[in-house]
Write a protein that holds these residues in place. Structure first.
Motif, short mmCIF file in Angstrom:
data_model
loop_
_atom_site.label_atom_id
_atom_site.label_comp_id
_atom_site.label_asym_id
_atom_site.label_seq_id
_atom_site.Cartn_x
_atom_site.Cartn_y
_atom_site.Cartn_z
N ARG A 138 0.83 -1.21 0.00
CA ARG A 138 0.00 0.00 0.00
C ARG A 138 0.86 1.25 0.00
O ARG A 138 0.59 2.21 -0.74
CB ARG A 138 -0.93 -0.01 1.21
CG ARG A 138 -1.97 -1.12 1.20
CD ARG A 138 -2.93 -0.99 2.37
NE ARG A 138 -3.96 -2.02 2.34
CZ ARG A 138 -3.86 -3.21 2.88
NH1 ARG A 138 -2.74 -3.53 3.52
NH2 ARG A 138 -4.85 -4.08 2.81
N ARG A 139 1.89 1.26 0.83
CA ARG A 139 2.73 2.45 0.94
C ARG A 139 3.51 2.70 -0.35
O ARG A 139 3.53 3.83 -0.88
CB ARG A 139 3.69 2.31 2.12
CG ARG A 139 3.03 2.44 3.48
CD ARG A 139 4.08 2.55 4.57
NE ARG A 139 4.78 1.29 4.78
CZ ARG A 139 4.45 0.40 5.72
NH1 ARG A 139 3.43 0.62 6.51
NH2 ARG A 139 5.15 -0.72 5.87
N GLY A 146 2.53 4.56 -8.00
CA GLY A 146 1.28 5.15 -8.44
C GLY A 146 0.17 4.12 -8.44
O GLY A 146 0.42 2.91 -8.37
N GLN A 147 -1.07 4.57 -8.52
CA GLN A 147 -2.19 3.64 -8.54
C GLN A 147 -3.36 4.24 -9.32
O GLN A 147 -3.51 5.46 -9.39
CB GLN A 147 -2.62 3.26 -7.12
CG GLN A 147 -2.95 4.42 -6.21
CD GLN A 147 -3.12 3.97 -4.77
OE1 GLN A 147 -2.47 3.04 -4.30
NE2 GLN A 147 -4.02 4.64 -4.05
N GLU A 148 -4.16 3.37 -9.89
CA GLU A 148 -5.28 3.80 -10.70
C GLU A 148 -6.42 4.32 -9.83
O GLU A 148 -6.44 4.11 -8.62
CB GLU A 148 -5.78 2.64 -11.56
CG GLU A 148 -4.74 2.10 -12.55
CD GLU A 148 -5.25 0.92 -13.33
OE1 GLU A 148 -6.37 0.44 -13.00
OE2 GLU A 148 -4.56 0.48 -14.26
N ILE A 156 -3.37 8.19 -8.69
CA ILE A 156 -2.11 8.77 -8.21
C ILE A 156 -1.03 8.45 -9.22
O ILE A 156 -0.77 7.27 -9.51
CB ILE A 156 -1.74 8.20 -6.83
CG1 ILE A 156 -2.83 8.52 -5.81
CG2 ILE A 156 -0.39 8.76 -6.36
CD1 ILE A 156 -2.59 7.88 -4.45
N PRO A 157 -0.39 9.47 -9.81
CA PRO A 157 0.66 9.20 -10.81
C PRO A 157 1.91 8.61 -10.16
O PRO A 157 2.17 8.82 -8.98
CB PRO A 157 0.94 10.58 -11.40
CG PRO A 157 0.57 11.54 -10.30
CD PRO A 157 -0.59 10.91 -9.58
N ALA A 158 2.65 7.87 -10.95
CA ALA A 158 3.90 7.28 -10.46
C ALA A 158 4.93 8.38 -10.25
O ALA A 158 4.93 9.41 -10.93
CB ALA A 158 4.42 6.25 -11.45
N ALA A 162 10.46 6.10 -10.03
CA ALA A 162 10.13 4.73 -10.40
C ALA A 162 10.84 4.29 -11.67
O ALA A 162 11.18 3.12 -11.83
CB ALA A 162 8.62 4.59 -10.55
N ASP A 163 11.07 5.21 -12.59
CA ASP A 163 11.65 4.84 -13.89
C ASP A 163 13.15 5.07 -13.97
O ASP A 163 13.74 4.94 -15.05
CB ASP A 163 10.94 5.63 -15.00
CG ASP A 163 9.47 5.26 -15.10
OD1 ASP A 163 9.16 4.06 -14.97
OD2 ASP A 163 8.64 6.15 -15.30
#
Length: 459
Positions: A138-139, A146-148, A156-158, A162-163
């Motif tokens: 979750r965190r 990010g999550q849809e 929530i955008p990544a 992350a990349d």
């Protein structure tokens, strides 16, 4: 390049002023060089190196405009030493990228986090006996991957982090991510998120260290190290309003019994709260207890050690409890096998085609969230607002300190460390020691009584 490259005098502005239009190199190593190109609008630095991957034989990247006026650092212009240092960085980063790509798919922070989440979810599911999502999932999903969009919850955008490829990860990438964490996030929640990311990155390095730079652990360590805060800003683990007196603990237990009766818990809720209060153990520990862990003849219970920290831990901690607690637990152990779960509760299922829920067998407690709703009713009934279940652990630790038990014993009984006790419960340690010190105070100043001087000790 080493056989044909002819170096030119480009290390000073004076030397470059004598060159005509064209390109002039200076070797960095056998397969790379920093080049100086001079044209009508001035000179420019660029790096050129042999490409180790597929494609062209050589690659080049512009470094920046040259300072052809003097050899002093000037904003926006590069002297030769500055251009040389920057060119080395460009070549080194490109080579590491080519090496990483040649070894397989480029490892990124996203891949490291996803692997870590998969491991944590699998571990938590094994412990719970059912498929669940870990807190780390979750965190890290919220603050990195990010999550849809979910229902009313916005997408929530990544994070840019992350990349980032692991072979190119820098301390600044980690520090910038930390700075973007919401200011409203609690200090403890922020530190848990940082610790999860640190574990994910270290795990990726351990699994792929032959593909990654040996300096990566140092980048992770310094980029995610715990930040020191001023004493005024420090948030203590045990706040004053979470340290309960014996009377307050008794009020909570009385309220737990009443709520248990009113909501048809059949004693399950009451017994859970009793064990938490009597042992000071964590929820995750007491729910793993077995019937055989209640040793009535010895007046104790055996609490499983926590799963916190590195490596696998096993064993139990003997904790002495009173006869009143043993009597309250008696219905749970009578007539049951020693290896059966000690604390259980009823499970419910919804009747097909209706809204009614019926009992569907008994099983162990799974998550602290199962205690959330009844605990709200308990503290309302006991009139101790804002108290949390963990306050029973805080209070048990402070109770041992106030009883002048050795700090090492208090730590052992509660499956924690002496430094942790000293760090978070120092105030109560000082109070207990002050009381002991006060008992050692004796009268020392002589008292005059006529011509007789009476001493306070041995007189």
């Amino acid at each position: 390049m080493a056989k044909t490259l002819k170096e030119a005098p480009i290390t000073t502005a004076n030397a470059r002023s004598k060159l005509g239009a064209g390109e002039y190199p200076r070797r960095l190593d056998a397969e790379a060089a920093v080049w100086y190109r001079i044209g009508k609008r001035g000179g420019v630095w660029f790096a050129r190196w042999r490409n180790w991957g597929p494609g062209a034989n050589y690659k080049q990247v512009q470094v920046g405009p040259a300072n052809d006026l003097n050899d002093k650092p000037t904003e926006g212009l590069f002297t030769f030493p500055q251009a040389e240092a920057r060119a080395r960085q460009i070549v080194d980063q490109a080579r590491r990228g080519a090496k990483a790509a040649a070894d397989g798919p480029v490892l990124t922070v996203r891949l490291a986090v996803e692997a870590y989440i998969s491991d944590r979810d699998a571990r938590e599911s094994r412990r719970a006996g059912r498929t669940i999502r870990s807190d780390a999932s979750r965190r890290l999903s919220r603050y990195i991957l990010g999550q849809e969009k979910r229902g009313k919850q916005k997408a929530i955008p990544a994070e840019p982090l992350a990349d980032v490829a692991l072979h190119a990860l820098k301390e600044s990438d980690l520090l910038e991510w930390r700075d973007r964490l919401p200011e409203t996030l609690k200090v403890t929640a922020k530190q848990r998120t940082i610790n999860d990311l640190k574990a994910a990155l270290n795990g990726a390095y351990a699994a792929h260290r032959l593909r990654l730079e040996p300096t990566l652990p140092a980048v992770i360590k310094h980029g995610l190290k715990a930040q020191q805060s001023d004493d005024d800003d420090a948030v203590p683990l045990a706040r004053d309003n979470q340290i309960l007196s014996d009377a307050q603990v008794g009020a909570l237990l009385a309220a737990a019994r009443e709520i248990d009766d009113e909501q048809d818990w059949d004693g399950d809720l009451f017994r859970l709260v009793v064990v938490l209060a009597a042992t000071g153990a964590r929820f995750s520990q007491v729910v793993r207890m077995k019937v055989g862990d209640v040793q009535r003849s010895q007046g104790r219970v055996m609490v499983p050690v926590s799963r916190k920290g590195r490596g696998g831990k096993s064993g139990n901690i003997p904790v002495a409890i009173g006869k009143d607690v043993l009597d309250a637990l008696l219905p749970t152990v009578t007539g049951r096998k020693n290896d059966a779960p000690f604390l259980e509760r009823w499970r419910y299922k919804q009747v097909a085609g209706g809204i009614r829920w019926v009992r569907d067998g008994r099983g162990p407690w799974h998550s602290p969230s199962e205690l959330h709703r009844p605990w709200h009713d308990i503290r309302e009934r006991a009139k101790i607002l804002n108290v949390i279940p963990y306050a029973l652990r805080h209070s048990s630790i402070v109770r041992g300190i106030r009883a002048n038990l050795p700090i090492r014993l208090v730590a052992a009984l509660h499956d924690t460390s002496v430094p942790m006790i000293e760090r978070h419960y120092g105030k109560w340690i000082v109070d207990g020691l002050e009381e002991l010190a006060a008992r050692a105070v004796v009268p020392l100043v002589p008292v005059r009584d006529g011509n007789v001087v009476r001493l306070g000790v041995g007189s």
